[in-house]
Design a protein around this motif. Structure first.
Motif, PDB file in Angstrom:
ATOM      1  N   TYR A  84    -104.437  -0.294  57.266  1.00 39.05           N
ATOM      2  CA  TYR A  84    -104.648   0.792  56.316  1.00 39.05           C
ATOM      3  C   TYR A  84    -105.354   1.993  56.940  1.00 39.05           C
ATOM      4  O   TYR A  84    -105.500   3.031  56.303  1.00 39.05           O
ATOM      5  CB  TYR A  84    -105.397   0.304  55.058  1.00 39.05           C
ATOM      6  CG  TYR A  84    -106.656  -0.474  55.337  1.00 39.05           C
ATOM      7  CD1 TYR A  84    -107.870   0.160  55.568  1.00 39.05           C
ATOM      8  CD2 TYR A  84    -106.628  -1.869  55.350  1.00 39.05           C
ATOM      9  CE1 TYR A  84    -109.020  -0.559  55.823  1.00 39.05           C
ATOM     10  CE2 TYR A  84    -107.782  -2.599  55.607  1.00 39.05           C
ATOM     11  CZ  TYR A  84    -108.966  -1.933  55.838  1.00 39.05           C
ATOM     12  OH  TYR A  84    -110.111  -2.645  56.085  1.00 39.05           O
ATOM     13  N   ALA A  85    -105.738   1.879  58.209  1.00 43.29           N
ATOM     14  CA  ALA A  85    -106.303   3.029  58.922  1.00 43.29           C
ATOM     15  C   ALA A  85    -105.215   4.049  59.247  1.00 43.29           C
ATOM     16  O   ALA A  85    -105.502   5.118  59.759  1.00 43.29           O
ATOM     17  CB  ALA A  85    -106.997   2.577  60.190  1.00 43.29           C
ATOM     18  N   ASN A  86    -103.976   3.718  58.932  1.00 39.51           N
ATOM     19  CA  ASN A  86    -102.853   4.638  59.139  1.00 39.51           C
ATOM     20  C   ASN A  86    -102.455   5.358  57.861  1.00 39.51           C
ATOM     21  O   ASN A  86    -101.508   6.138  57.870  1.00 39.51           O
ATOM     22  CB  ASN A  86    -101.637   3.861  59.666  1.00 39.51           C
ATOM     23  CG  ASN A  86    -101.897   3.281  61.026  1.00 39.51           C
ATOM     24  OD1 ASN A  86    -102.284   3.991  61.942  1.00 39.51           O
ATOM     25  ND2 ASN A  86    -101.707   1.982  61.160  1.00 39.51           N
ATOM     26  N   VAL A  87    -103.132   5.081  56.761  1.00 38.85           N
ATOM     27  CA  VAL A  87    -102.745   5.626  55.466  1.00 38.85           C
ATOM     28  C   VAL A  87    -103.810   6.601  54.965  1.00 38.85           C
ATOM     29  O   VAL A  87    -104.959   6.209  54.718  1.00 38.85           O
ATOM     30  CB  VAL A  87    -102.546   4.491  54.430  1.00 38.85           C
ATOM     31  CG1 VAL A  87    -102.126   5.054  53.086  1.00 38.85           C
ATOM     32  CG2 VAL A  87    -101.532   3.471  54.938  1.00 38.85           C
ATOM     33  N   ALA A  88    -103.416   7.867  54.842  1.00 32.65           N
ATOM     34  CA  ALA A  88    -104.327   8.877  54.290  1.00 32.65           C
ATOM     35  C   ALA A  88    -104.443   8.651  52.789  1.00 32.65           C
ATOM     36  O   ALA A  88    -103.495   8.207  52.159  1.00 32.65           O
ATOM     37  CB  ALA A  88    -103.784  10.273  54.581  1.00 32.65           C
ATOM     38  N   PRO A  89    -105.558   8.898  52.186  1.00 35.66           N
ATOM     39  CA  PRO A  89    -106.793   9.477  52.700  1.00 35.66           C
ATOM     40  C   PRO A  89    -107.780   8.441  53.257  1.00 35.66           C
ATOM     41  O   PRO A  89    -108.832   8.815  53.775  1.00 35.66           O
ATOM     42  CB  PRO A  89    -107.386  10.179  51.490  1.00 35.66           C
ATOM     43  CG  PRO A  89    -106.964   9.328  50.334  1.00 35.66           C
ATOM     44  CD  PRO A  89    -105.584   8.816  50.715  1.00 35.66           C
ATOM     45  N   VAL A  90    -107.433   7.159  53.201  1.00 34.83           N
ATOM     46  CA  VAL A  90    -108.322   6.122  53.738  1.00 34.83           C
ATOM     47  C   VAL A  90    -108.539   6.337  55.236  1.00 34.83           C
ATOM     48  O   VAL A  90    -109.648   6.170  55.738  1.00 34.83           O
ATOM     49  CB  VAL A  90    -107.770   4.709  53.448  1.00 34.83           C
ATOM     50  CG1 VAL A  90    -108.614   3.637  54.108  1.00 34.83           C
ATOM     51  CG2 VAL A  90    -107.682   4.473  51.947  1.00 34.83           C
ATOM     52  N   SER A  91    -107.499   6.736  55.937  1.00 33.69           N
ATOM     53  CA  SER A  91    -107.607   6.971  57.380  1.00 33.69           C
ATOM     54  C   SER A  91    -108.649   8.037  57.690  1.00 33.69           C
ATOM     55  O   SER A  91    -109.356   7.948  58.693  1.00 33.69           O
ATOM     56  CB  SER A  91    -106.254   7.366  57.964  1.00 33.69           C
ATOM     57  OG  SER A  91    -105.785   8.563  57.373  1.00 33.69           O
ATOM     58  N   TRP A  92    -108.754   9.032  56.837  1.00 34.10           N
ATOM     59  CA  TRP A  92    -109.731  10.103  57.048  1.00 34.10           C
ATOM     60  C   TRP A  92    -111.153   9.551  56.937  1.00 34.10           C
ATOM     61  O   TRP A  92    -112.026   9.888  57.721  1.00 34.10           O
ATOM     62  CB  TRP A  92    -109.551  11.235  56.054  1.00 34.10           C
ATOM     63  CG  TRP A  92    -108.162  11.814  56.010  1.00 34.10           C
ATOM     64  CD1 TRP A  92    -107.218  11.765  57.004  1.00 34.10           C
ATOM     65  CD2 TRP A  92    -107.565  12.500  54.916  1.00 34.10           C
ATOM     66  NE1 TRP A  92    -106.070  12.394  56.588  1.00 34.10           N
ATOM     67  CE2 TRP A  92    -106.247  12.854  55.315  1.00 34.10           C
ATOM     68  CE3 TRP A  92    -107.989  12.851  53.648  1.00 34.10           C
ATOM     69  CZ2 TRP A  92    -105.379  13.557  54.484  1.00 34.10           C
ATOM     70  CZ3 TRP A  92    -107.123  13.555  52.819  1.00 34.10           C
ATOM     71  CH2 TRP A  92    -105.832  13.898  53.239  1.00 34.10           C
ATOM     72  N   MET A  93    -111.367   8.712  55.931  1.00 28.41           N
ATOM     73  CA  MET A  93    -112.684   8.123  55.721  1.00 28.41           C
ATOM     74  C   MET A  93    -113.066   7.215  56.902  1.00 28.41           C
ATOM     75  O   MET A  93    -114.177   7.295  57.413  1.00 28.41           O
ATOM     76  CB  MET A  93    -112.705   7.321  54.417  1.00 28.41           C
ATOM     77  CG  MET A  93    -114.044   6.688  54.106  1.00 28.41           C
ATOM     78  SD  MET A  93    -114.015   5.658  52.638  1.00 28.41           S
ATOM     79  CE  MET A  93    -113.102   4.251  53.232  1.00 28.41           C
ATOM     80  N   ILE A  94    -112.136   6.389  57.340  1.00 27.54           N
ATOM     81  CA  ILE A  94    -112.410   5.474  58.447  1.00 27.54           C
ATOM     82  C   ILE A  94    -112.722   6.269  59.711  1.00 27.54           C
ATOM     83  O   ILE A  94    -113.679   5.966  60.428  1.00 27.54           O
ATOM     84  CB  ILE A  94    -111.237   4.504  58.669  1.00 27.54           C
ATOM     85  CG1 ILE A  94    -111.144   3.520  57.487  1.00 27.54           C
ATOM     86  CG2 ILE A  94    -111.381   3.752  59.995  1.00 27.54           C
ATOM     87  CD1 ILE A  94    -109.900   2.653  57.498  1.00 27.54           C
ATOM     88  N   SER A  95    -111.932   7.275  59.989  1.00 26.07           N
ATOM     89  CA  SER A  95    -112.151   8.100  61.170  1.00 26.07           C
ATOM     90  C   SER A  95    -113.529   8.756  61.139  1.00 26.07           C
ATOM     91  O   SER A  95    -114.253   8.766  62.139  1.00 26.07           O
ATOM     92  CB  SER A  95    -111.059   9.163  61.270  1.00 26.07           C
ATOM     93  OG  SER A  95    -111.235   9.947  62.404  1.00 26.07           O
ATOM     94  N   ARG A  96    -113.911   9.274  59.987  1.00 27.13           N
ATOM     95  CA  ARG A  96    -115.228   9.907  59.838  1.00 27.13           C
ATOM     96  C   ARG A  96    -116.348   8.889  60.037  1.00 27.13           C
ATOM     97  O   ARG A  96    -117.332   9.160  60.732  1.00 27.13           O
ATOM     98  CB  ARG A  96    -115.349  10.581  58.470  1.00 27.13           C
ATOM     99  CG  ARG A  96    -116.617  11.389  58.306  1.00 27.13           C
ATOM    100  CD  ARG A  96    -116.698  12.128  56.977  1.00 27.13           C
ATOM    101  NE  ARG A  96    -116.812  11.191  55.873  1.00 27.13           N
ATOM    102  CZ  ARG A  96    -115.892  11.013  54.917  1.00 27.13           C
ATOM    103  NH1 ARG A  96    -114.779  11.705  54.915  1.00 27.13           N
ATOM    104  NH2 ARG A  96    -116.080  10.142  53.950  1.00 27.13           N
ATOM    105  N   HIS A  97    -116.189   7.691  59.472  1.00 26.20           N
ATOM    106  CA  HIS A  97    -117.208   6.643  59.630  1.00 26.20           C
ATOM    107  C   HIS A  97    -117.368   6.242  61.090  1.00 26.20           C
ATOM    108  O   HIS A  97    -118.491   6.099  61.580  1.00 26.20           O
ATOM    109  CB  HIS A  97    -116.851   5.417  58.790  1.00 26.20           C
ATOM    110  CG  HIS A  97    -117.189   5.562  57.345  1.00 26.20           C
ATOM    111  ND1 HIS A  97    -117.269   4.493  56.498  1.00 26.20           N
ATOM    112  CD2 HIS A  97    -117.457   6.640  56.590  1.00 26.20           C
ATOM    113  CE1 HIS A  97    -117.576   4.908  55.279  1.00 26.20           C
ATOM    114  NE2 HIS A  97    -117.692   6.217  55.327  1.00 26.20           N
ATOM    115  N   VAL A  98    -116.257   6.047  61.795  1.00 24.81           N
ATOM    116  CA  VAL A  98    -116.321   5.636  63.199  1.00 24.81           C
ATOM    117  C   VAL A  98    -116.953   6.741  64.045  1.00 24.81           C
ATOM    118  O   VAL A  98    -117.816   6.469  64.880  1.00 24.81           O
ATOM    119  CB  VAL A  98    -114.928   5.231  63.736  1.00 24.81           C
ATOM    120  CG1 VAL A  98    -114.939   5.038  65.247  1.00 24.81           C
ATOM    121  CG2 VAL A  98    -114.442   3.961  63.045  1.00 24.81           C
ATOM    122  N   ASP A  99    -116.545   7.989  63.813  1.00 21.38           N
ATOM    123  CA  ASP A  99    -117.131   9.105  64.571  1.00 21.38           C
ATOM    124  C   ASP A  99    -118.637   9.179  64.351  1.00 21.38           C
ATOM    125  O   ASP A  99    -119.404   9.319  65.306  1.00 21.38           O
ATOM    126  CB  ASP A  99    -116.485  10.435  64.167  1.00 21.38           C
ATOM    127  CG  ASP A  99    -115.064  10.584  64.671  1.00 21.38           C
ATOM    128  OD1 ASP A  99    -114.645   9.800  65.544  1.00 21.38           O
ATOM    129  OD2 ASP A  99    -114.363  11.491  64.170  1.00 21.38           O
TER     130      ASP A  99
END
Length: 139
Positions: free
Chosen positions: A60-75
């Motif tokens: 689900y890290a490939n599905v927006a908008p969840v991908s945006w949240m995951i990317s922000r959390h990891v960064d």
């Protein structure tokens, strides 16, 4: 109602165009945090999916908008502490980060939003004590 659903669907599809990076930068294994085997196992299971260059991105890290949240959390997590580049920190930074690790393990980590999808990342009280003892920080 039908038009509203159609608009939501079109917006969802359009959002998929905006992809966020899901990378794991190459890092030298020699720079990874060194900890006793038991502590390292806790860090791996509960922390590495955000705080390292060894993130295991779920489907689900490939599905927006969840991908945006995951990317922000990891960064954000990697900026706070990145166990894959531990040896790049100064001794002063390491000491500060050890205190932060202790506090976060007791108070806030792993995030409840992460725990909802990753039960295995739960840290028991015994594991929290293990981290406390390893960091050398006392309550």
């Amino acid at each position: 109602m039908k038009n509203t659903l159609l608009i939501i669907f079109v917006l969802f599809i359009a959002a998929q165009i905006i992809q966020t990076p899901r990378d794991n930068p190459l890092s030298d294994p020699q720079k990874e945090i060194q900890a006793p085997k038991e502590v390292h196992a806790v860090l791996k299971k509960a922390c590495y999916d955000c705080h390292s260059n060894q993130v295991q991105y779920p489907w689900y890290a490939n599905v927006a908008p969840v991908s945006w949240m995951i990317s922000r959390h990891v960064d954000t997590a990697r900026q706070w502490v990145n166990f894959s580049v531990w040896e790049d920190y100064t001794q002063e930074e390491k000491e500060k980060k050890l205190k932060e690790i202790f506090r976060a393990a007791y108070a806030a980590m792993p995030l409840s939003s992460y725990m909802a999808m990753h039960e295995k990342a739960n840290i028991t009280m015994e594991e929290r004590k293990l981290i406390r003892d390893w960091t050398g920080v006392r309550k």
